[in-house]
Design a protein around this motif. Structure first.
Motif, PDB file in Angstrom:
ATOM      1  N   VAL A 150       0.854  -1.188   0.000  1.00 43.31           N
ATOM      2  CA  VAL A 150       0.000   0.000   0.000  1.00 43.31           C
ATOM      3  C   VAL A 150       0.886   1.232   0.000  1.00 43.31           C
ATOM      4  CG1 VAL A 150      -1.925  -1.112   1.215  1.00 43.31           C
ATOM      5  CG2 VAL A 150      -0.139   0.046   2.536  1.00 43.31           C
ATOM      6  N   ASN A 151       0.322   2.336  -0.441  1.00 45.68           N
ATOM      7  CA  ASN A 151       0.990   3.628  -0.359  1.00 45.68           C
ATOM      8  C   ASN A 151       0.540   4.279   0.938  1.00 45.68           C
ATOM      9  OD1 ASN A 151       1.984   6.196  -0.587  1.00 45.68           O
ATOM     10  ND2 ASN A 151       0.987   6.675  -2.527  1.00 45.68           N
ATOM     11  N   GLU A 152       1.433   4.440   1.894  1.00 48.17           N
ATOM     12  CA  GLU A 152       1.053   4.967   3.198  1.00 48.17           C
ATOM     13  C   GLU A 152       0.423   6.351   3.103  1.00 48.17           C
ATOM     14  OE1 GLU A 152       4.057   4.678   6.174  1.00 48.17           O
ATOM     15  OE2 GLU A 152       4.492   2.552   5.780  1.00 48.17           O
ATOM     16  N   GLY A 153       0.811   7.116   2.107  1.00 51.07           N
ATOM     17  CA  GLY A 153       0.260   8.451   1.935  1.00 51.07           C
ATOM     18  C   GLY A 153      -1.198   8.469   1.515  1.00 51.07           C
ATOM     19  N   ASP A 154      -1.754   7.311   1.171  1.00 54.10           N
ATOM     20  CA  ASP A 154      -3.160   7.241   0.755  1.00 54.10           C
ATOM     21  C   ASP A 154      -4.120   7.330   1.942  1.00 54.10           C
ATOM     22  OD1 ASP A 154      -2.419   6.969  -1.879  1.00 54.10           O
ATOM     23  OD2 ASP A 154      -2.730   4.798  -1.956  1.00 54.10           O
ATOM     24  N   PHE A 155      -3.606   7.140   3.155  1.00 53.99           N
ATOM     25  CA  PHE A 155      -4.479   6.975   4.316  1.00 53.99           C
ATOM     26  C   PHE A 155      -4.433   8.167   5.262  1.00 53.99           C
ATOM     27  CE2 PHE A 155      -3.156   2.779   2.839  1.00 53.99           C
ATOM     28  CZ  PHE A 155      -4.389   2.178   2.645  1.00 53.99           C
ATOM     29  N   TYR A 156      -5.511   8.322   6.023  1.00 51.72           N
ATOM     30  CA  TYR A 156      -5.503   9.272   7.133  1.00 51.72           C
ATOM     31  C   TYR A 156      -4.362   8.881   8.083  1.00 51.72           C
ATOM     32  CZ  TYR A 156     -10.175  11.007   5.858  1.00 51.72           C
ATOM     33  OH  TYR A 156     -11.256  11.570   5.214  1.00 51.72           O
ATOM     34  N   GLU A 157      -3.648   9.879   8.551  1.00 52.54           N
ATOM     35  CA  GLU A 157      -2.453   9.610   9.354  1.00 52.54           C
ATOM     36  C   GLU A 157      -2.771   8.825  10.617  1.00 52.54           C
ATOM     37  OE1 GLU A 157       1.341  12.036  11.369  1.00 52.54           O
ATOM     38  OE2 GLU A 157      -0.377  13.121  10.557  1.00 52.54           O
ATOM     39  N   GLY A 158      -3.825   9.228  11.337  1.00 52.86           N
ATOM     40  CA  GLY A 158      -4.165   8.524  12.563  1.00 52.86           C
ATOM     41  C   GLY A 158      -4.506   7.080  12.310  1.00 52.86           C
ATOM     42  N   ALA A 159      -5.293   6.814  11.257  1.00 52.33           N
ATOM     43  CA  ALA A 159      -5.682   5.446  10.931  1.00 52.33           C
ATOM     44  C   ALA A 159      -4.464   4.607  10.569  1.00 52.33           C
ATOM     45  CB  ALA A 159      -6.686   5.444   9.788  1.00 52.33           C
ATOM     46  N   LEU A 160      -3.566   5.169   9.774  1.00 54.39           N
ATOM     47  CA  LEU A 160      -2.357   4.430   9.401  1.00 54.39           C
ATOM     48  C   LEU A 160      -1.513   4.119  10.625  1.00 54.39           C
ATOM     49  CD1 LEU A 160      -0.542   3.383   7.025  1.00 54.39           C
ATOM     50  CD2 LEU A 160       0.691   5.541   7.261  1.00 54.39           C
ATOM     51  N   ASN A 161      -1.351   5.095  11.505  1.00 56.32           N
ATOM     52  CA  ASN A 161      -0.483   4.909  12.666  1.00 56.32           C
ATOM     53  C   ASN A 161      -0.994   3.853  13.636  1.00 56.32           C
ATOM     54  OD1 ASN A 161       1.375   6.772  11.768  1.00 56.32           O
ATOM     55  ND2 ASN A 161       0.553   8.462  12.972  1.00 56.32           N
ATOM     56  N   THR A 162      -2.282   3.535  13.592  1.00 57.06           N
ATOM     57  CA  THR A 162      -2.779   2.462  14.461  1.00 57.06           C
ATOM     58  C   THR A 162      -2.223   1.103  14.050  1.00 57.06           C
ATOM     59  OG1 THR A 162      -4.775   1.994  13.148  1.00 57.06           O
ATOM     60  CG2 THR A 162      -4.937   3.716  14.838  1.00 57.06           C
ATOM     61  N   SER A 222      -8.525   0.086  -0.925  1.00 59.79           N
ATOM     62  CA  SER A 222      -8.211   0.874  -2.113  1.00 59.79           C
ATOM     63  C   SER A 222      -9.156   2.053  -2.288  1.00 59.79           C
ATOM     64  CB  SER A 222      -8.287  -0.017  -3.360  1.00 59.79           C
ATOM     65  OG  SER A 222      -9.646  -0.391  -3.612  1.00 59.79           O
ATOM     66  N   GLU A 223      -8.748   2.983  -3.128  1.00 60.76           N
ATOM     67  CA  GLU A 223      -9.572   4.146  -3.433  1.00 60.76           C
ATOM     68  C   GLU A 223     -10.929   3.732  -3.993  1.00 60.76           C
ATOM     69  OE1 GLU A 223      -9.502   7.920  -6.595  1.00 60.76           O
ATOM     70  OE2 GLU A 223      -7.657   6.804  -6.158  1.00 60.76           O
ATOM     71  N   SER A 224     -10.983   2.661  -4.770  1.00 60.45           N
ATOM     72  CA  SER A 224     -12.212   2.246  -5.427  1.00 60.45           C
ATOM     73  C   SER A 224     -13.173   1.493  -4.522  1.00 60.45           C
ATOM     74  CB  SER A 224     -11.884   1.363  -6.639  1.00 60.45           C
ATOM     75  OG  SER A 224     -11.121   2.067  -7.584  1.00 60.45           O
ATOM     76  N   HIS A 225     -12.684   0.906  -3.423  1.00 62.08           N
ATOM     77  CA  HIS A 225     -13.535   0.007  -2.654  1.00 62.08           C
ATOM     78  C   HIS A 225     -13.587   0.277  -1.152  1.00 62.08           C
ATOM     79  CE1 HIS A 225     -12.515  -2.095  -6.396  1.00 62.08           C
ATOM     80  NE2 HIS A 225     -13.764  -2.512  -6.317  1.00 62.08           N
ATOM     81  N   ASN A 226     -12.722   1.125  -0.652  1.00 58.32           N
ATOM     82  CA  ASN A 226     -12.681   1.319   0.796  1.00 58.32           C
ATOM     83  C   ASN A 226     -13.934   1.997   1.330  1.00 58.32           C
ATOM     84  OD1 ASN A 226     -11.146   3.349   3.210  1.00 58.32           O
ATOM     85  ND2 ASN A 226     -11.292   1.144   3.413  1.00 58.32           N
ATOM     86  N   ALA A 227     -14.502   2.932   0.587  1.00 55.16           N
ATOM     87  CA  ALA A 227     -15.725   3.591   1.057  1.00 55.16           C
ATOM     88  C   ALA A 227     -16.869   2.594   1.152  1.00 55.16           C
ATOM     89  CB  ALA A 227     -16.093   4.744   0.135  1.00 55.16           C
ATOM     90  N   PRO A 237     -14.333   5.606   5.845  1.00 55.25           N
ATOM     91  CA  PRO A 237     -13.156   5.159   5.092  1.00 55.25           C
ATOM     92  C   PRO A 237     -11.854   5.617   5.735  1.00 55.25           C
ATOM     93  CG  PRO A 237     -14.806   6.147   3.631  1.00 55.25           C
ATOM     94  CD  PRO A 237     -15.224   6.458   5.041  1.00 55.25           C
ATOM     95  N   THR A 238     -10.819   4.840   5.500  1.00 52.34           N
ATOM     96  CA  THR A 238      -9.470   5.207   5.938  1.00 52.34           C
ATOM     97  C   THR A 238      -8.642   5.736   4.778  1.00 52.34           C
ATOM     98  OG1 THR A 238      -8.733   2.929   5.571  1.00 52.34           O
ATOM     99  CG2 THR A 238      -9.465   3.501   7.796  1.00 52.34           C
ATOM    100  N   ASN A 239      -9.052   5.420   3.568  1.00 47.56           N
ATOM    101  CA  ASN A 239      -8.398   5.915   2.367  1.00 47.56           C
ATOM    102  C   ASN A 239      -8.947   7.305   2.060  1.00 47.56           C
ATOM    103  OD1 ASN A 239      -8.142   6.383  -0.626  1.00 47.56           O
ATOM    104  ND2 ASN A 239      -7.072   4.427  -0.524  1.00 47.56           N
ATOM    105  N   VAL A 240      -8.083   8.297   2.027  1.00 45.26           N
ATOM    106  CA  VAL A 240      -8.517   9.688   1.909  1.00 45.26           C
ATOM    107  C   VAL A 240      -9.270   9.940   0.605  1.00 45.26           C
ATOM    108  CG1 VAL A 240      -7.754  12.093   1.804  1.00 45.26           C
ATOM    109  CG2 VAL A 240      -6.644  10.492   3.382  1.00 45.26           C
ATOM    110  N   LYS A 241      -8.761   9.428  -0.501  1.00 43.72           N
ATOM    111  CA  LYS A 241      -9.437   9.654  -1.776  1.00 43.72           C
ATOM    112  C   LYS A 241     -10.791   8.957  -1.811  1.00 43.72           C
ATOM    113  CE  LYS A 241      -5.294  10.435  -4.577  1.00 43.72           C
ATOM    114  NZ  LYS A 241      -4.468   9.956  -5.724  1.00 43.72           N
TER     115      LYS A 241
END
Length: 403
Positions: free
Chosen positions: A116-128, A313-318, A328-332
């Motif tokens: 995964v690209n770490e930059g795709d996610f909300y920082e707090g969610a990724l850091n968990t 992913s951007e297409s399915h996380n929501a 969602p945790t994926n920002v896009k």
């Protein structure tokens, strides 16, 4: 703490447009089956998860996803038992504060670089998902807390702690039978909300690198002092009633998106809105939710990580987050979802940008539910000074953590 109070299905429905180039199955042998454990859903939610499985399998014909539904209240017990008996799943949910326990015992596979690209996610969610600087999971869904306010009692939502105190006092002085705000209590929920206030004051809960308990420092003391001061305009004799905010007995409360839906459906006459959490030195809130992990005992790690890659992913996380009842945790993905077009849910999405991951130590749940909750009870509702209550909790935490 994971807060699946109510599904957001129907509010955040999104199209399931396949965009699966990154989830190809070239590295996976034909006939691979991935056992995936998740919380037992409603029949409607289960059907939506099955639709996601069909999409994934169509794009990854070498992989079959076997869904295993486990009652949420029994999940951790059944998972621990299965892993101990070497009969655990390939992948599954893991509550955010459980990450350190499972990673520390060697039961989680580290996420391969490039998954995964770490930059795709909300920082707090990724850091968990990070333990000792390493990534052991993929954020799947999340939630947080915002400020709810009664528009008939509060014209402008407070932006700072000082505003919050002044607004609560003004409401209660004008209407003594109404509390300014439903102040959190010394329980698991109150202790879960508390670190967001500490972070807003510029503090932290633990310094894991240096093995130091930091929730004894001034920011945490200031947060407890704030809650205690708010009680002066927010008597418990009012807020201890059932649903005080919903019934117009409290002008404000701190809660999450589950109550947005609950109020809309059950209290349509209530004129309410939501706003970011009031800040002291910076905007912050707390976070809850679940991550997707691959267990170290799995023989299908590559295929399992492809499934988690798909769900995040951007297409399915929501779509997946909507099924679980969280965000969602994926920002896009979040920005493209219909949640972003709902003004109240948009406040939650914006608040998630400053939601703080809980400390990644294996005993955090006990520290939260037992030690911090007790400190809140003693300092807010009791007669203990904030510093005294927090120092007692810290002593217990140090002993538990062997720091």
């Amino acid at each position: 703490m994971t807060l699946h109070r109510k599904s957001l299905a129907g509010v955040a429905a999104v199209g399931l447009v396949a965009s699966l180039a990154a989830c190809g199955s070239s590295a996976v042998s034909a006939g691979t089956t991935v056992d995936f454990w998740y919380y037992q859903p409603t029949p409607q939610q289960a059907a939506k998860v099955q639709q996601l499985v069909k999409e994934f399998e169509a794009a990854n014909p070498a992989i079959d996803i076997k869904l295993v539904q486990v009652p949420k209240d029994d999940y951790n017990t059944k998972l621990a038992s299965a892993l101990a008996g070497k009969k655990g799943p390939d992948a599954g949910y893991l509550d955010q504060p459980q990450m350190a326990r499972y990673a520390g015992s060697g039961q989680l596979a580290e996420v391969p670089a490039g998954t995964v690209n770490e930059g795709d996610f909300y920082e707090g969610a990724l850091n968990t998902n990070k333990v000792n600087g390493k990534l052991y999971g993929v954020p799947l869904q999340q939630t947080t807390v915002v400020l709810f306010y009664n528009k008939e009692l509060v014209d402008t939502p407070p932006q700072t702690w000082d505003d919050l105190v002044a607004t609560a006092e003004r409401v209660h002085q004008a209407k003594p039978n109404i509390a300014g705000v439903a102040v959190p209590k010394g329980d698991g929920f109150g202790a879960w909300v508390f670190p967001g206030f500490v972070a807003s004051a510029g503090g932290t809960m633990l310094d894991e690198k240096n093995k130091k308990v930091t929730f004894t420092e001034p920011p945490a003391q200031e947060a407890l002092a704030l809650w205690r001061r708010l009680l002066q305009s927010s008597p418990r004799k009012i807020t201890n009633s059932e649903l005080p905010f919903q019934k117009g007995l409290a002008a404000m409360m701190f809660s999450g998106p589950w109550d947005i839906l609950g109020i809309r459906e059950q209290f349509p006459q209530l004129e309410f809105d939501v706003a970011p959490m009031p800040r002291k030195v910076k905007e912050a809130s707390n976070i809850g939710g679940d991550n997707g992990v691959v267990f170290s005992t799995s023989d299908q790690k590559d295929a399992a990580f492809k499934w988690l890659q798909f769900l995040s992913s951007e297409s399915h996380n929501a779509a997946f987050a909507d099924i679980t009842g969280n965000f969602p945790t994926n920002v896009k993905a979040a920005n493209k979802s219909t949640l972003a077009g709902d003004p109240q849910f948009k406040v939650v999405l914006d608040q998630l940008k400053t939601a703080q991951a809980r400390p990644s130590v294996k005993d955090w749940i006990q520290i939260n539910d037992d030690y911090l909750a007790k400190a809140i009870e003693e300092a807010v509702d009791g007669g203990a000074a904030p510093a005294t209550a927090l120092n007692t909790a810290a002593e217990r935490a140090r002993k538990l953590l062997a720091w």
